[in-house]
Design a protein around this motif. Sequence first.
Motif, short mmCIF file in Angstrom:
data_model
loop_
_atom_site.label_atom_id
_atom_site.label_comp_id
_atom_site.label_asym_id
_atom_site.label_seq_id
_atom_site.Cartn_x
_atom_site.Cartn_y
_atom_site.Cartn_z
N ARG A 19 0.69 -1.17 -0.10
CA ARG A 19 -0.21 0.09 -0.12
C ARG A 19 0.84 1.18 -0.23
N ASP A 20 2.00 1.15 0.67
CA ASP A 20 2.81 2.29 0.76
C ASP A 20 3.57 2.72 -0.60
N PHE A 21 3.73 1.69 -1.15
CA PHE A 21 4.56 1.79 -2.50
C PHE A 21 3.72 2.31 -3.32
N VAL A 22 2.46 1.51 -3.63
CA VAL A 22 1.37 2.32 -4.51
C VAL A 22 1.04 3.57 -4.07
N GLU A 23 1.03 3.95 -2.92
CA GLU A 23 0.52 5.65 -2.52
C GLU A 23 1.87 6.58 -3.11
N ARG A 24 3.14 5.88 -3.13
CA ARG A 24 4.21 6.83 -3.33
C ARG A 24 4.44 6.82 -4.96
N PRO A 26 2.73 7.33 -8.38
CA PRO A 26 1.24 7.75 -9.05
C PRO A 26 0.87 6.64 -10.17
N LYS A 27 1.96 6.41 -11.17
CA LYS A 27 1.52 5.47 -12.33
C LYS A 27 1.04 4.03 -11.82
N VAL A 28 1.63 3.57 -10.78
CA VAL A 28 1.29 2.24 -10.14
C VAL A 28 -0.10 2.24 -9.54
N ALA A 29 -0.28 3.57 -8.98
CA ALA A 29 -1.72 3.78 -8.27
C ALA A 29 -2.64 3.72 -9.36
N THR A 30 -2.67 4.38 -10.51
CA THR A 30 -3.39 4.55 -11.49
C THR A 30 -3.60 2.88 -12.19
N ALA A 31 -2.38 2.40 -12.32
CA ALA A 31 -2.89 0.88 -13.13
C ALA A 31 -3.39 0.05 -12.12
#
Length: 315
Positions: A19-24, A26-31
């Motif tokens: 979760r911390d990695f995704v929050e940091r 943005p592109k991974v969060a969008t994917a």
Amino acid sequence: MPILVIGIIALALLGSPARDFVERTPKVATAATVFCGVFVQALPFLALGVVISGLIAVFVTPDRLARWLPRRTSVAILAAGVGGAALPGCECGSVPVARRLFSDGAVGAAALTFMLAAPAINPVVLVATAVAFPGHPDMVVARCAASLLTALVMGAAWSRFGKPEWITKRLPRTHDGSGSKWAAFVEAARHDFLTACAYLVIGAAAAGALHVLVPAWVYQHLAGQLVLGVITMALLAVVLALCSEADAFVAASLTMLPLLPRLVFLVVGPAVDLKLFAMQAGMFGRPFAVRFSPATFVVATLVATGVGLFVLGPQ
């Protein structure tokens, strides 16, 4: 099943760092958002589809279906296409159902026709299209006609050119006469769910990756002209891999495009996309998928364009 359980436990243990990695990023969060959107939208209808496929595995054999269908292949294909309107589900659920119904001859052609027609012309999808395009009943008519015609053309093409050796995946036997029907149902539903769900994950992950790797300006630039708009929307339908119950609202939001390219998007999406290709490869076999999916893409694009020009008029 052990791999699934181990994967769930591993993800649970790694939940906070992930979760911390995704929050940091943005592109991974969008994917990840795209992945979850595709997967969560499709999962309930996939579950409905595998329940139906399990019931079919227990109560409907290809031989019995062959007795129910009209003897003439053309009439059987037409009956399967029109009958697709009776199953309110999405394309994810129709693949395992069609695989259970699949057999040689007219039954196989009818099963593939049903697979393409059911997610595109059922009442849920048509009502969603009407709600998404208020004041444009012609969009509902055009989508229904183009999707049904695509399914009929592909069913007829399989009956003429399809070869049984392209089907390399085999389903477990469930009609051996031993054990209860409940046990046969659970076995078939479990097999279809795990197989289809695994390939749904692959397709959803590919859709999420392409969503962030391809810049948004590419779509906006290519969609400025009608012909390029048709091609762009057809390819976009393949990449986004939306559920047929939700794609009408996405198409309606693209107000910068004429109705015709958006119709192509609505017809191509339920017929062929990344997750469907992966699921068909898993359920039918790769030789089938690499032939059937590209042919379906071409037929769906051409049919949707032709029907759109006839029903919606030049734009």
